[in-house]
Design a protein around this motif. Structure first.
Motif, PDB file in Angstrom:
ATOM      1  N   THR A   3       0.785  -1.301   0.022  1.00 50.10           N
ATOM      2  CA  THR A   3      -0.165  -0.006  -0.204  1.00 50.10           C
ATOM      3  C   THR A   3       0.816   1.305   0.199  1.00 50.10           C
ATOM      4  O   THR A   3       0.586   2.111  -0.807  1.00 50.10           O
ATOM      5  N   ASN A   4       1.990   1.401   0.826  1.00 50.34           N
ATOM      6  CA  ASN A   4       2.794   2.385   0.941  1.00 50.34           C
ATOM      7  C   ASN A   4       3.771   2.629  -0.472  1.00 50.34           C
ATOM      8  O   ASN A   4       3.622   3.695  -0.790  1.00 50.34           O
ATOM      9  N   ASN A   7       0.943   4.221  -2.832  1.00 48.30           N
ATOM     10  CA  ASN A   7       0.530   5.538  -2.439  1.00 48.30           C
ATOM     11  C   ASN A   7       1.605   6.359  -3.005  1.00 48.30           C
ATOM     12  O   ASN A   7       1.381   7.517  -3.515  1.00 48.30           O
ATOM     13  N   LYS A   8       2.965   6.078  -2.853  1.00 46.81           N
ATOM     14  CA  LYS A   8       4.138   6.834  -3.365  1.00 46.81           C
ATOM     15  C   LYS A   8       4.082   7.032  -4.823  1.00 46.81           C
ATOM     16  O   LYS A   8       4.190   8.171  -5.454  1.00 46.81           O
ATOM     17  N   GLN A  11       1.054   9.320  -5.735  1.00 49.10           N
ATOM     18  CA  GLN A  11       1.630  10.721  -5.457  1.00 49.10           C
ATOM     19  C   GLN A  11       2.501  11.389  -6.447  1.00 49.10           C
ATOM     20  O   GLN A  11       2.561  12.533  -6.897  1.00 49.10           O
ATOM     21  N   GLU A  73      -5.778  11.803  -6.209  1.00 48.93           N
ATOM     22  CA  GLU A  73      -5.294  12.546  -4.977  1.00 48.93           C
ATOM     23  C   GLU A  73      -6.255  13.428  -4.584  1.00 48.93           C
ATOM     24  O   GLU A  73      -6.192  13.738  -3.452  1.00 48.93           O
ATOM     25  N   ILE A  76      -8.970  12.026  -2.856  1.00 52.95           N
ATOM     26  CA  ILE A  76      -8.730  11.145  -1.395  1.00 52.95           C
ATOM     27  C   ILE A  76      -8.561  12.692  -0.604  1.00 52.95           C
ATOM     28  O   ILE A  76      -8.808  12.479   0.623  1.00 52.95           O
ATOM     29  N   ASN A  82      -8.578   5.142  -0.254  1.00 54.85           N
ATOM     30  CA  ASN A  82      -7.231   4.782  -0.494  1.00 54.85           C
ATOM     31  C   ASN A  82      -6.959   4.333  -1.909  1.00 54.85           C
ATOM     32  O   ASN A  82      -7.898   3.678  -2.640  1.00 54.85           O
ATOM     33  N   TRP A  83      -5.622   4.309  -2.273  1.00 57.30           N
ATOM     34  CA  TRP A  83      -5.285   3.775  -3.885  1.00 57.30           C
ATOM     35  C   TRP A  83      -5.261   2.074  -3.437  1.00 57.30           C
ATOM     36  O   TRP A  83      -5.038   1.672  -2.378  1.00 57.30           O
ATOM     37  N   HIS A  84      -5.870   1.816  -4.420  1.00 57.11           N
ATOM     38  CA  HIS A  84      -6.087   0.225  -4.441  1.00 57.11           C
ATOM     39  C   HIS A  84      -5.616  -0.610  -5.509  1.00 57.11           C
ATOM     40  O   HIS A  84      -5.760  -0.163  -6.776  1.00 57.11           O
ATOM     41  N   VAL A  97      -9.101   4.217  -6.765  1.00 58.10           N
ATOM     42  CA  VAL A  97      -9.301   4.683  -5.480  1.00 58.10           C
ATOM     43  C   VAL A  97     -10.327   4.037  -4.965  1.00 58.10           C
ATOM     44  O   VAL A  97     -11.448   3.679  -5.615  1.00 58.10           O
TER      45      VAL A  97
END
Length: 135
Positions: A3-4, A7-8, A11, A73, A76, A82-84, A97
């Motif tokens: 997940t992290n 997300n990165k 972004q 983004e 959110i 959350n991104w999935h 999302v």
């Protein structure tokens, strides 16, 4: 993909969209809901270019994904989620999302606006997506 990491990645892709739009379309995206009108303008321009001369598959993929990341983004930050990484179909995984039990594939919306239907508004899509979650 964790997940992290997703997300990165998203972004960074959203920041790429901000740079691309500033350089190629002379518009400043600021991660507000109002900036989605500018994304619609960019996508409409890309649609017109597509009608005149087809974009390469690679360019379509990249632009759809970075602009979709930007829209995600914004979504959110305003509504949550959350991104999935959806891998239900191993042959066609995608990132969307997810909020509550709903999933929003913003890159797909961008792709369809460029390729098929210039009448699609990502600003309206985001408003409707938020309304659907709040019901």
């Amino acid at each position: 993909m964790q997940t992290n990491e997703i997300n990165k990645l998203m972004q960074e892709a959203a920041r790429d969209a901000v740079s691309y739009v500033a350089k190629q379309h002379q518009l400043q995206l600021d991660f507000t809901l109002a900036s989605l009108q500018d994304v619609d303008t960019v996508l409409a321009t890309l649609h017109q270019h597509q009608l005149q001369q087809s974009h390469s598959a690679e360019l379509l993929f990249t632009l759809s994904n970075i602009l979709g990341a930007y829209i995600g983004e914004v979504f959110i930050s305003n509504y949550g989620g959350n991104w999935h990484n959806n891998t239900a179909d191993n042959a066609a995984p995608y990132i969307s999302v997810q909020l509550s039990d709903k999933e929003f594939p913003f890159a797909s919306v961008c792709y369809h606006k460029i390729i098929q239907n210039d009448a699609i508004s990502v600003a309206d899509y985001v408003k409707q997506a938020a309304a659907n979650v709040m019901q």
